[in-house]
Motif scaffolding. Structure first.
Motif, PDB file in Angstrom:
ATOM      1  N   PRO A   1      36.189  49.244  24.280  1.00  0.00           N
ATOM      2  CA  PRO A   1      36.316  47.831  23.879  1.00  0.00           C
ATOM      3  C   PRO A   1      37.754  47.348  23.722  1.00  0.00           C
ATOM      4  CG  PRO A   1      35.595  49.190  22.041  1.00  0.00           C
ATOM      5  CD  PRO A   1      35.513  50.051  23.252  1.00  0.00           C
ATOM      6  N   ASP A   2      38.701  48.248  23.563  1.00  0.00           N
ATOM      7  CA  ASP A   2      40.091  47.841  23.380  1.00  0.00           C
ATOM      8  C   ASP A   2      40.878  47.795  24.677  1.00  0.00           C
ATOM      9  OD1 ASP A   2      39.761  47.586  20.638  1.00  0.00           O
ATOM     10  OD2 ASP A   2      40.215  49.696  20.261  1.00  0.00           O
ATOM     11  N   ARG A   3      40.221  48.012  25.799  1.00  0.00           N
ATOM     12  CA  ARG A   3      40.911  47.947  27.081  1.00  0.00           C
ATOM     13  C   ARG A   3      40.785  46.531  27.635  1.00  0.00           C
ATOM     14  NH1 ARG A   3      42.984  51.755  30.634  1.00  0.00           N
ATOM     15  NH2 ARG A   3      43.194  51.000  32.793  1.00  0.00           N
ATOM     16  N   VAL A   4      41.910  45.837  27.678  1.00  0.00           N
ATOM     17  CA  VAL A   4      41.910  44.425  28.042  1.00  0.00           C
ATOM     18  C   VAL A   4      41.403  44.185  29.460  1.00  0.00           C
ATOM     19  CG1 VAL A   4      44.304  44.362  28.891  1.00  0.00           C
ATOM     20  CG2 VAL A   4      43.284  42.315  27.897  1.00  0.00           C
ATOM     21  N   GLU A   5      41.632  45.132  30.347  1.00  0.00           N
ATOM     22  CA  GLU A   5      41.223  44.986  31.745  1.00  0.00           C
ATOM     23  C   GLU A   5      39.721  44.783  31.867  1.00  0.00           C
ATOM     24  OE1 GLU A   5      41.503  47.601  35.895  1.00  0.00           O
ATOM     25  OE2 GLU A   5      42.442  48.333  34.052  1.00  0.00           O
ATOM     26  N   TRP A   6      38.951  45.499  31.050  1.00  0.00           N
ATOM     27  CA  TRP A   6      37.490  45.380  31.136  1.00  0.00           C
ATOM     28  C   TRP A   6      37.021  44.048  30.554  1.00  0.00           C
ATOM     29  CZ3 TRP A   6      38.717  48.593  34.193  1.00  0.00           C
ATOM     30  CH2 TRP A   6      38.952  49.950  33.998  1.00  0.00           C
ATOM     31  N   GLN A   7      37.616  43.628  29.450  1.00  0.00           N
ATOM     32  CA  GLN A   7      37.222  42.358  28.849  1.00  0.00           C
ATOM     33  C   GLN A   7      37.539  41.197  29.785  1.00  0.00           C
ATOM     34  OE1 GLN A   7      35.443  42.219  26.260  1.00  0.00           O
ATOM     35  NE2 GLN A   7      35.802  44.118  25.146  1.00  0.00           N
ATOM     36  N   LEU A   8      38.686  41.260  30.441  1.00  0.00           N
ATOM     37  CA  LEU A   8      39.073  40.205  31.368  1.00  0.00           C
ATOM     38  C   LEU A   8      38.134  40.174  32.582  1.00  0.00           C
ATOM     39  CD1 LEU A   8      41.068  37.987  32.083  1.00  0.00           C
ATOM     40  CD2 LEU A   8      42.597  39.716  33.031  1.00  0.00           C
ATOM     41  N   GLY A   9      37.829  41.344  33.124  1.00  0.00           N
ATOM     42  CA  GLY A   9      36.897  41.408  34.249  1.00  0.00           C
ATOM     43  C   GLY A   9      35.514  40.932  33.859  1.00  0.00           C
ATOM     44  N   LEU A  10      35.095  41.290  32.652  1.00  0.00           N
ATOM     45  CA  LEU A  10      33.783  40.860  32.162  1.00  0.00           C
ATOM     46  C   LEU A  10      33.734  39.342  32.042  1.00  0.00           C
ATOM     47  CD1 LEU A  10      31.018  41.609  31.024  1.00  0.00           C
ATOM     48  CD2 LEU A  10      32.088  41.979  28.795  1.00  0.00           C
ATOM     49  N   GLY A  11      34.814  38.757  31.542  1.00  0.00           N
ATOM     50  CA  GLY A  11      34.877  37.306  31.430  1.00  0.00           C
ATOM     51  C   GLY A  11      34.786  36.634  32.786  1.00  0.00           C
ATOM     52  N   ARG A  12      35.523  37.168  33.751  1.00  0.00           N
ATOM     53  CA  ARG A  12      35.504  36.581  35.096  1.00  0.00           C
ATOM     54  C   ARG A  12      34.120  36.685  35.738  1.00  0.00           C
ATOM     55  NH1 ARG A  12      41.332  39.292  36.675  1.00  0.00           N
ATOM     56  NH2 ARG A  12      42.610  37.395  36.451  1.00  0.00           N
ATOM     57  N   ALA A  13      33.501  37.852  35.591  1.00  0.00           N
ATOM     58  CA  ALA A  13      32.182  38.050  36.196  1.00  0.00           C
ATOM     59  C   ALA A  13      31.137  37.141  35.555  1.00  0.00           C
ATOM     60  CB  ALA A  13      31.767  39.514  36.068  1.00  0.00           C
ATOM     61  N   ARG A  14      31.144  37.078  34.239  1.00  0.00           N
ATOM     62  CA  ARG A  14      30.159  36.243  33.549  1.00  0.00           C
ATOM     63  C   ARG A  14      30.343  34.766  33.903  1.00  0.00           C
ATOM     64  NH1 ARG A  14      30.278  38.941  27.444  1.00  0.00           N
ATOM     65  NH2 ARG A  14      28.690  40.544  27.825  1.00  0.00           N
TER      66      ARG A  14
ATOM     67  N   ALA B   1      31.164  34.548  28.849  1.00  0.00           N
ATOM     68  CA  ALA B   1      32.506  34.623  29.433  1.00  0.00           C
ATOM     69  C   ALA B   1      33.551  34.277  28.391  1.00  0.00           C
ATOM     70  CB  ALA B   1      32.616  33.672  30.618  1.00  0.00           C
ATOM     71  N   GLY B   2      33.288  33.225  27.611  1.00  0.00           N
ATOM     72  CA  GLY B   2      34.239  32.831  26.568  1.00  0.00           C
ATOM     73  C   GLY B   2      34.454  33.945  25.556  1.00  0.00           C
ATOM     74  N   ALA B   3      33.386  34.627  25.175  1.00  0.00           N
ATOM     75  CA  ALA B   3      33.502  35.727  24.213  1.00  0.00           C
ATOM     76  C   ALA B   3      34.366  36.855  24.773  1.00  0.00           C
ATOM     77  CB  ALA B   3      32.108  36.250  23.851  1.00  0.00           C
ATOM     78  N   ALA B   4      34.192  37.165  26.061  1.00  0.00           N
ATOM     79  CA  ALA B   4      34.981  38.231  26.685  1.00  0.00           C
ATOM     80  C   ALA B   4      36.453  37.837  26.800  1.00  0.00           C
ATOM     81  CB  ALA B   4      34.412  38.558  28.065  1.00  0.00           C
ATOM     82  N   PHE B   5      36.721  36.591  27.205  1.00  0.00           N
ATOM     83  CA  PHE B   5      38.112  36.136  27.295  1.00  0.00           C
ATOM     84  C   PHE B   5      38.769  36.136  25.913  1.00  0.00           C
ATOM     85  CE2 PHE B   5      36.774  33.699  31.276  1.00  0.00           C
ATOM     86  CZ  PHE B   5      37.415  34.578  32.137  1.00  0.00           C
ATOM     87  N   GLU B   6      38.028  35.730  24.912  1.00  0.00           N
ATOM     88  CA  GLU B   6      38.578  35.724  23.552  1.00  0.00           C
ATOM     89  C   GLU B   6      38.879  37.149  23.091  1.00  0.00           C
ATOM     90  OE1 GLU B   6      39.561  33.285  21.807  1.00  0.00           O
ATOM     91  OE2 GLU B   6      38.490  31.479  22.462  1.00  0.00           O
ATOM     92  N   ALA B   7      38.012  38.094  23.460  1.00  0.00           N
ATOM     93  CA  ALA B   7      38.263  39.501  23.115  1.00  0.00           C
ATOM     94  C   ALA B   7      39.527  39.995  23.801  1.00  0.00           C
ATOM     95  CB  ALA B   7      37.059  40.358  23.525  1.00  0.00           C
ATOM     96  N   ALA B   8      39.725  39.589  25.047  1.00  0.00           N
ATOM     97  CA  ALA B   8      40.941  39.974  25.774  1.00  0.00           C
ATOM     98  C   ALA B   8      42.178  39.399  25.103  1.00  0.00           C
ATOM     99  CB  ALA B   8      40.852  39.493  27.222  1.00  0.00           C
TER     100      ALA B   8
ATOM    101  N   ALA C   1      43.459  35.341  30.874  1.00  0.00           N
ATOM    102  CA  ALA C   1      42.543  35.398  29.728  1.00  0.00           C
ATOM    103  C   ALA C   1      42.610  34.101  28.931  1.00  0.00           C
ATOM    104  CB  ALA C   1      42.887  36.590  28.840  1.00  0.00           C
ATOM    105  N   ALA C   2      43.829  33.618  28.683  1.00  0.00           N
ATOM    106  CA  ALA C   2      43.992  32.389  27.905  1.00  0.00           C
ATOM    107  C   ALA C   2      43.414  31.187  28.647  1.00  0.00           C
ATOM    108  CB  ALA C   2      45.471  32.158  27.602  1.00  0.00           C
ATOM    109  N   LEU C   3      43.671  31.088  29.949  1.00  0.00           N
ATOM    110  CA  LEU C   3      43.150  29.962  30.717  1.00  0.00           C
ATOM    111  C   LEU C   3      41.637  30.071  30.903  1.00  0.00           C
ATOM    112  CD1 LEU C   3      45.935  29.467  33.414  1.00  0.00           C
ATOM    113  CD2 LEU C   3      45.472  28.073  31.386  1.00  0.00           C
ATOM    114  N   GLY C   4      41.133  31.300  31.023  1.00  0.00           N
ATOM    115  CA  GLY C   4      39.689  31.483  31.098  1.00  0.00           C
ATOM    116  C   GLY C   4      39.018  31.045  29.812  1.00  0.00           C
ATOM    117  N   ALA C   5      39.622  31.420  28.680  1.00  0.00           N
ATOM    118  CA  ALA C   5      39.080  31.014  27.380  1.00  0.00           C
ATOM    119  C   ALA C   5      39.152  29.501  27.229  1.00  0.00           C
ATOM    120  CB  ALA C   5      39.844  31.706  26.256  1.00  0.00           C
ATOM    121  N   ALA C   6      40.254  28.901  27.718  1.00  0.00           N
ATOM    122  CA  ALA C   6      40.401  27.441  27.646  1.00  0.00           C
ATOM    123  C   ALA C   6      39.326  26.749  28.472  1.00  0.00           C
ATOM    124  CB  ALA C   6      41.788  27.036  28.129  1.00  0.00           C
TER     125      ALA C   6
END
Length: 208
Positions: A83-96, A105-112, A124-129
């Motif tokens: 869960p602390d690996r940013v690469e997975w959270q970012l990829g998860l956000g993009r996929a979702r 997706a927002g939850a994953a980007f926020e985690a990143a 990550a920031a623009l995805g969350a935005a």
């Protein structure tokens, strides 16, 4: 099919139509087989394929190939295991997000963002935005844009998203300034990037 049907009764044309269809089908099958071979090669090169890390790496390969549905569960397993690996959270956000799950997706980007505010060079920031805007939360959208711009400076996308958030918040003058900034940022972008960023210039122009 009213046009093709009669043609099939002409022997020579019928032969070539069938040959073309077989060729197209063979090409698609070959491309599919190549993707599968590449996937297996990636798996073999990773060795311990059941680890979260290996699944995350494979998910990244699949996402880059446009195989988002196949990548999503692997990203979910990778993010759960590491869960602390940013690469997975970012990829998860993009996929979702690509599959229409804005909340997830927002939850994953926020985690990143929690792990690294600069994650993905601002992705990550623009995805969350983007997710915050789609979920009618302009305050959070603006905060995320500001995180991106603090870490990386302004970009056509960040300026556009800043303008949108400001407009919804009733800060019309600032919004217009942000939209106007997009055109200048696009003109400063290098070759291929300039072409890719034109979409933000068009959106900003329509929003003004």
């Amino acid at each position: 099919m009213p046009v093709i049907g009669p043609l099939l009764h002409i022997p020579l044309i019928s032969f070539w139509l069938v040959a073309i269809l077989i060729s197209v089908g063979a090409s698609k099958f070959a491309a599919w087989s190549l993707d599968r071979r590449r996937e297996r090669a990636v798996l073999r090169s990773m060795g311990a394929v059941e680890t979260p890390h290996a699944k995350g790496k494979l998910a990244g390969v699949l996402l880059s190939q446009g195989r988002t549905r196949r990548a999503l569960p692997l990203f979910e397993e990778a993010a759960s295991g590491e869960p602390d690996r940013v690469e997975w959270q970012l990829g998860l956000g993009r996929a979702r997000r690509a599959l229409g799950d804005t909340v997830g997706a927002g939850a994953a980007f926020e985690a990143a963002l929690i792990i690294d505010p600069a994650a993905g060079y601002g992705a990550a920031a623009l995805g969350a935005a983007a997710c915050a805007q789609e979920l009618s939360n302009p305050e959070r959208a603006l905060e995320c844009v500001q995180i991106c711009e603090r870490e990386h400076g302004s970009s056509p996308e960040s300026a556009y998203r800043r303008g949108r958030a400001l407009a919804v918040l009733g800060r019309a003058k600032e919004a217009q300034e942000a939209f106007a900034q997009v055109k200048g940022l696009v003109s400063q972008a290098p070759g291929r990037r300039k072409t890719e960023d034109l979409v933000w210039a068009v959106k900003a122009r329509l929003a003004r």
